[in-house]
Design an enzyme around this catalytic site. Structure first.
Site, mmCIF file in Angstrom:
data_model
loop_
_atom_site.group_PDB
_atom_site.id
_atom_site.type_symbol
_atom_site.label_atom_id
_atom_site.label_comp_id
_atom_site.label_asym_id
_atom_site.label_seq_id
_atom_site.Cartn_x
_atom_site.Cartn_y
_atom_site.Cartn_z
ATOM 1 N N HIS A 25 -9.844 -20.468 3.228
ATOM 2 C CA HIS A 25 -10.385 -19.685 4.088
ATOM 3 C C HIS A 25 -9.042 -18.606 4.392
ATOM 4 O O HIS A 25 -9.217 -17.539 4.807
ATOM 5 C CB HIS A 25 -10.774 -20.513 5.340
ATOM 6 C CG HIS A 25 -11.255 -19.924 6.696
ATOM 7 N ND1 HIS A 25 -12.484 -19.438 6.811
ATOM 8 C CD2 HIS A 25 -10.542 -19.153 7.539
ATOM 9 C CE1 HIS A 25 -12.496 -18.729 7.885
ATOM 10 N NE2 HIS A 25 -11.491 -18.683 8.224
ATOM 11 N N GLU A 26 -8.164 -19.075 4.644
ATOM 12 C CA GLU A 26 -7.009 -18.284 5.073
ATOM 13 C C GLU A 26 -6.511 -17.412 4.176
ATOM 14 O O GLU A 26 -5.970 -16.337 4.357
ATOM 15 C CB GLU A 26 -5.804 -19.448 5.617
ATOM 16 C CG GLU A 26 -6.034 -20.063 6.802
ATOM 17 C CD GLU A 26 -6.445 -19.269 8.244
ATOM 18 O OE1 GLU A 26 -6.044 -18.276 8.322
ATOM 19 O OE2 GLU A 26 -7.137 -19.924 8.869
ATOM 20 N N HIS A 29 -8.277 -14.280 4.081
ATOM 21 C CA HIS A 29 -7.721 -13.292 5.198
ATOM 22 C C HIS A 29 -6.471 -12.699 4.771
ATOM 23 O O HIS A 29 -6.188 -11.464 4.728
ATOM 24 C CB HIS A 29 -7.378 -13.970 6.691
ATOM 25 C CG HIS A 29 -8.472 -14.403 7.412
ATOM 26 N ND1 HIS A 29 -9.536 -13.905 7.799
ATOM 27 C CD2 HIS A 29 -8.684 -15.825 7.905
ATOM 28 C CE1 HIS A 29 -10.626 -14.552 8.350
ATOM 29 N NE2 HIS A 29 -9.808 -15.700 8.628
#
Length: 377
Positions: A25-26, A29
């Protein structure tokens, strides 16, 4: 029945599930930010005090926090939780300010925020696609081959050889569609369209309620109408088609999640079914005890749910940021900082309240409250 895994195995499984999902997920980003020239100061897996870490040549600190319940990427210039420009940001040298998140156009900021949930969906699509290519896909037609005596299907008047065209107005292309539809609707009365020979008939069906127990003794109430397929069809899937199968299955799971959440909100399903970190840890341990394939399947399911939840329009979550960006796009000017601040405070309060609620739910499902009541009584 299989013996439940111990606490060490459960904790290991929880880390094996949550750790990679937070990282992916990170990483979404981070990679999107890097693509648009935004410098990342910190990439953290977990919260709280740093346990271990290193700093790369770009100046990004990669670290592990002692509380493995999430993670974050701190981009250059992020001096407040809402990533709003501040006097400190304006005081940065022009070259440094150009590499900050706030300096980027609205559409780039939106892509950077959305990249996290998208990364979770992509991971699930890859896993489900690999499974489809490895084991094939169940494409059994929605034709009734077996009817359990006294079942909901028998009471509705279904016969062997009937092809179920639709349930509740929703088309049933494959037999698995029937199971997916009925599973989350125990006790509901729906209209059913059936092709019988050259005729098409409409029947009323009340979906039956069945209590199922898994191999660890956990019980669940599900809907079932009591039919089996006429012929089991497992089709092999090529490498090129596998991603498309992964996408279709991911969309189906998102739709399933959306419907069950709607049932909880409208009161058709008990809020006790909401689970939190403790429940995830329990299911992770049980999946690991069943084998690596079950654990990887769970990772795909939780990855989809993580992406879905993060897209909810709640400030603090990625969806909340995207909502504010959408408002900014319509108004053609940013939302006032004080409004954003209060929105994020409210969002944080909602998330904390939800975390407390699901944790209490988890403890209840483990029998903690009953045991306490017994001790007090």
């Amino acid at each position: 029945m299989i013996e439940a895994p111990g606490i060490p195995l459960t904790l290991l499984a929880f880390v094996l599930v949550i750790g990679p999902l937070v990282f992916i997920h990170e990483l979404g980003h981070y990679l999107a930010g890097r693509w648009f020239g935004v410098k990342a100061d910190v990439f953290s897996i977990g919260f709280g005090r740093e346990v271990a870490g290193f700093t790369d040549k770009r100046g990004t600190r990669w670290k592990f926090g002692w509380m493995p319940l999430g993670g974050y990427v701190k981009f250059a210039g992020d001096m407040n939780p809402a990533s709003q420009p501040s006097s400190e940001w304006l005081a940065l040298p022009a070259g440094e300010r150009e590499q900050t998140f706030q300096a980027k156009p609205l559409w780039q900021r939106a892509i950077i925020v959305a990249a996290g949930p998208v990364a979770n969906f992509v991971l699930a699509i890859v896993i489900l696609g690999i499974f489809a290519a490895s084991f094939g896909v169940d494409r059994s037609p929605a034709v009734v081959g077996v009817i359990e005596p006294g079942s909901a299907a028998a009471r509705a008047g279904l016969e062997r050889g009937d092809r179920i065209v639709s349930l509740g107005g929703r088309g049933m292309d494959e037999f698995s569609d029937i199971a997916t539809f009925t599973k989350i609707r125990p006790g509901e009365r729906v209209s059913m369209e059936v092709a019988r020979g050259a005729e098409t008939r409409r029947l009323d069906l009340t979906i039956g309620k069945v209590t199922e127990r898994d191999r660890f003794g956990n019980s669940y109430e599900v809907g079932r109408i009591g039919i089996g397929p006429g012929a089991r069809v497992i089709e092999r899937v090529g490498i090129l088609e596998a991603p498309l199968v992964g996408i279709r299955q991911t969309v189906r799971i998102v739709s399933f999640t959306f419907e069950t959440l709607g049932q909880i909100i409208t009161g058709r399903r008990s809020v006790k079914e909401l689970g939190g970190p403790l429940k995830i840890a329990q299911v992770s341990g049980q999946s690991l005890a069943l084998g690596p394939l079950e654990l990887v399947t769970l990772i795909a399911l939780i990855s989809i749910n993580l992406g879905f939840i993060n897209l909810l329009p709640v400030p603090v979550l990625d969806g909340g940021h995207l909502l504010l960006y959408a408002i900014e796009a319509v108004r053609r000017r940013p939302v006032e900082p004080q409004v954003v601040e209060w929105a994020f405070r409210g969002g944080m309060a909602v998330i904390l309240a939800l975390m407390i609620f699901v944790t209490l739910n988890d403890l209840g499902s483990f029998g903690v409250w009953k045991n306490l009541a017994g001790l007090i009584g």
